[in-house]
Design an enzyme around this catalytic site. Structure first.
Site, PDB file in Angstrom:
ATOM      1  N   ALA A 100       1.163  12.343  -5.109  1.00 43.08           N
ATOM      2  CA  ALA A 100       2.554  12.446  -5.547  1.00 43.08           C
ATOM      3  C   ALA A 100       3.392  11.310  -4.979  1.00 43.08           C
ATOM      4  CB  ALA A 100       3.134  13.795  -5.143  1.00 43.08           C
ATOM      5  N   TYR A 101       3.145  10.969  -3.729  1.00 43.50           N
ATOM      6  CA  TYR A 101       3.886   9.883  -3.084  1.00 43.50           C
ATOM      7  C   TYR A 101       3.582   8.544  -3.763  1.00 43.50           C
ATOM      8  CZ  TYR A 101       5.384   6.691   0.645  1.00 43.50           C
ATOM      9  OH  TYR A 101       5.977   5.684   1.375  1.00 43.50           O
ATOM     10  N   ALA A 102       2.298   8.267  -3.999  1.00 42.15           N
ATOM     11  CA  ALA A 102       1.921   7.015  -4.648  1.00 42.15           C
ATOM     12  C   ALA A 102       2.487   6.936  -6.064  1.00 42.15           C
ATOM     13  CB  ALA A 102       0.400   6.869  -4.678  1.00 42.15           C
TER      14      ALA A 102
END
Length: 246
Positions: free
Chosen positions: A154-156
């Protein structure tokens, strides 16, 4: 780089700690006045302001949710009212909850995208409207978009969106003499990085780097200072600042 930049003003989001604080202090060393942004914790931002002003620099603290357009507008208003304008935006504010994709709560996914993607879009939009000629917009991506480590899905994804926003905005500001770039740090010794990691994992990540250490906030701040000042022919780029992490 010349230190005769006392008429220049930077907004550093997330400037109360980690890479944001190091960037604020580094820009202040160049004579740039700084708005030190914080979200909820005012005290560290005021400490950063004190560190700048005690050495002869100019700085003010300003709070607010950068993903909220009204709050972000107030941040830009503060820069203009208190320090005279806006020449540099360093957008370090972000969150990094980790989870395998199969187990990630979608509420957490939405929160990550709101802070990291919408927050970037909001402050970049305002900077595009209000920044003076000769300015620099510096967004923050991550080397994880290339390293592709598990649990960072999700962060990437959010930082991939940041890179797209960065590259497109650089082209949209044609004729304005404003550069737009993204800095993509590797593993860096900040509270955000250490959260939820065992010492064994931290040591293993550090040893994977050719320098056999984590990056420091000051390492990243050097790239910020370069893009904020002399790097006028660097535009529409994502700069990986990670010591050769692979």
């Amino acid at each position: 780089m010349t230190s005769n930049t006392t008429d220049r003003v930077a907004i550093v989001t997330g400037g109360s700690g980690g890479i944001g604080r190091a960037s604020a202090l580094r820009l202040a060393r160049e004579g740039i006045a700084v708005v030190v942004h914080f979200n909820s914790n005012k005290a560290p931002a005021e400490e950063t302001v004190k560190a700048i002003t005690e050495t002869g620099g100019r700085a003010v603290a300003a709070g607010g949710d950068i993903a909220d357009e009204t709050a972000a507008t107030a941040l830009f208003d503060t820069a203009e009212r208190e320090l005279g304008g806006i020449d540099v935006l360093v957008h370090t504010a972000g969150i990094m909850p980790l989870s395998p994709i199969a187990q990630l709560d979608l509420e957490d996914f939405d929160r990550i995208q709101r802070v990291n993607v919408r927050g970037t879009f909001v402050v970049d939009k305002l900077a595009a409207q209000r920044m003076r000629a000769g300015g620099a917009i510096i967004n923050f991506s991550t080397s994880i978009t290339r390293l592709q480590a598990p649990a960072y899905g999700a962060y990437a994804a959010s930082k991939g969106a940041v890179e797209a926003i960065t590259l497109i905005l650089a082209r949209e500001l044609r004729g304005r003499d404003i550069t737009v770039n993204a800095v993509a740090p590797g593993p860096t010794a900040t509270p955000l990085f250490f959260e939820g990691k065992s010492q064994e994992l931290i040591d293993r990540i550090a040893d994977n780097n050719p320098f056999q250490r984590l990056g420091t906030p000051e390492d990243i701040a050097e790239a910020v200072a370069f893009l904020a000042g002399p790097a006028r022919w660097v535009n529409g780029q994502t700069i990986f600042v990670n010591g050769g992490a692979a």
